[in-house]
Design an enzyme around this catalytic site. Structure first.
Site, PDB file in Angstrom:
ATOM      1  CE1 TYR A  89       0.665   1.265   4.280  1.00 30.44           C
ATOM      2  CE2 TYR A  89       0.183  -1.099   4.727  1.00 30.44           C
ATOM      3  CZ  TYR A  89       0.689   0.143   4.959  1.00 30.44           C
ATOM      4  OH  TYR A  89       1.283   0.107   6.449  1.00 30.44           O
ATOM      5  CB  ALA A 117      -0.018  -4.807  13.970  1.00 25.54           C
TER       6      ALA A 117
HETATM    7  N1  HPA Z   1      -7.194  -4.419   9.490  1.00 24.88           N
HETATM    8  C1  HPA Z   1      -6.208  -4.625   8.743  1.00 24.88           C
HETATM    9  N2  HPA Z   1      -4.795  -4.110   9.101  1.00 24.88           N
HETATM   10  C2  HPA Z   1      -4.702  -4.171  10.324  1.00 24.88           C
HETATM   11  C3  HPA Z   1      -5.646  -4.095  11.323  1.00 24.88           C
HETATM   12  C4  HPA Z   1      -7.170  -4.327  10.798  1.00 24.88           C
HETATM   13  O1  HPA Z   1      -8.071  -4.218  11.563  1.00 24.88           O
HETATM   14  N3  HPA Z   1      -5.244  -3.727  12.778  1.00 24.88           N
HETATM   15  C5  HPA Z   1      -3.707  -3.886  12.302  1.00 24.88           C
HETATM   16  N4  HPA Z   1      -3.509  -3.873  11.005  1.00 24.88           N
END
Ligand code: HPA
Length: 282
Positions: A89, A117
């Site tokens: 992205y 994450a």
């Molecule tokens: N969605 C996508 N990517 C992420 C999220 C989420 O909720 N939290 C951390 N990275």
């Protein structure tokens, strides 16, 4: 591309050899907010991504952009830490996103731990949980292996049925048990981002078998598997995904919760790495 990989790996190899260290066979990619684990290790050598010819540099807050050669105190062998990664992205091509993994493979890495994450889709997950990635779903609409196959790395049609090593997963479980850490387990759904998902998209992921959703990891794992290396994945559940969480999502929430999970994550990684580098992995 292969020339670029050889140049970057040659640069890194020289730095390691100049200092009299050996090239490690284990590498860890630290995702959003998890980069601080490196501070808990004995750092032997740090190389900024911007100094490595051809290496992409990350623009995301919470991503440091350093390749660190480290050691866990009291153990013999070294390992690589990638503090931060670049994402599709950000506007990088898939080729650029996976470039660091290709360089690590060229440097002789045989085991790769990818961390990220992610939003919790599984309703049994809470913010602050750690999840072993059992498998993934590629929702990115593209694949880093598209284009001419790099035969020197692997075959045109790589098998993905064991993309995440069962053996490394078991070692992670053992490390977690030793540290009294509860690990969840599940399927990681990789989206391009950068917008978070809509609640409808999260319901789709849930119906299709995803437990967590994020914006990285999938391309790196595909390329690692193509090269025949063993992969383990850990998602830090930074938030409940959209629609499951009653509040709007922010990147700040992701980084704030990372601080809370950091200590647990670091203990898990130190135990895991000690088990691997000491050769207790069977
Ligand atoms: N969605 C996508 N990517 C992420 C999220 C989420 O909720 N939290 C951390 N990275």
């Amino acid at each position: 591309m292969i020339e670029k990989i050889i140049t970057a790996s040659g640069y890194i190899k020289q730095k390691v050899e100049d200092r009299g260290f050996r090239l490690p066979s284990l590498a860890l990619v630290l995702g959003s907010g998890l980069g601080n684990f490196a501070e808990k290790t004995e750092k032997l050598l740090e190389i900024s991504y911007s100094d490595i010819p051809g290496f992409p540099t990350s623009s995301v807050v919470g991503h440091k952009g350093k390749l660190v050669l480290s050691k866990v105190s009291g153990t013999g062998d070294t390992f690589w830490i990638m503090q931060g990664r670049v994402h599709f992205y950000e506007g990088y091509s898939m080729e650029e996103v996976v470039f660091p993994v290709r360089v690590l493979v060229k440097l002789g890495v045989k085991k790769l731990v990818v961390t990220n994450a992610a939003g919790g889709v599984n309703r049994n997950f809470s913010a602050g949980d750690l999840m072993i990635i059992r498998d993934h779903i590629n929702f990115m609409g593209t694949n880093p292996l598209i284009g001419k196959n790099m035969d020197e790395f692997g075959t045109r049609f790589p098998d993905m049925s064991n993309a995440y090593s069962k053996k490394l997963g078991l070692i992670l479980q053992k490390a977690a048990l030793d540290e009294s850490i509860v690990l969840k387990e599940g399927v990681y759904a990789g989206m391009t981002g950068p917008s978070f998902e809509t609640p409808a998209e999260v319901r789709m992921v849930e119906k299709l078998g995803g437990d967590a959703v994020g914006m990285s990891t999938v391309p790196e794992v595909i390329v690692a598997k193509h090269s025949g290396i063993e992969v383990a994945g850990i998602s830090f559940i930074s938030n409940q995904a959209a629609g499951i969480s009653p509040v709007p999502l922010t990147h700040e929430e992701v980084t704030e919760n990372a601080v809370a999970v950091e200590e647990k994550f670091s203990r898990l990684m130190i135990r895991f790495v000690s088990m691997i580098v000491e050769g207790n992995d069977g």
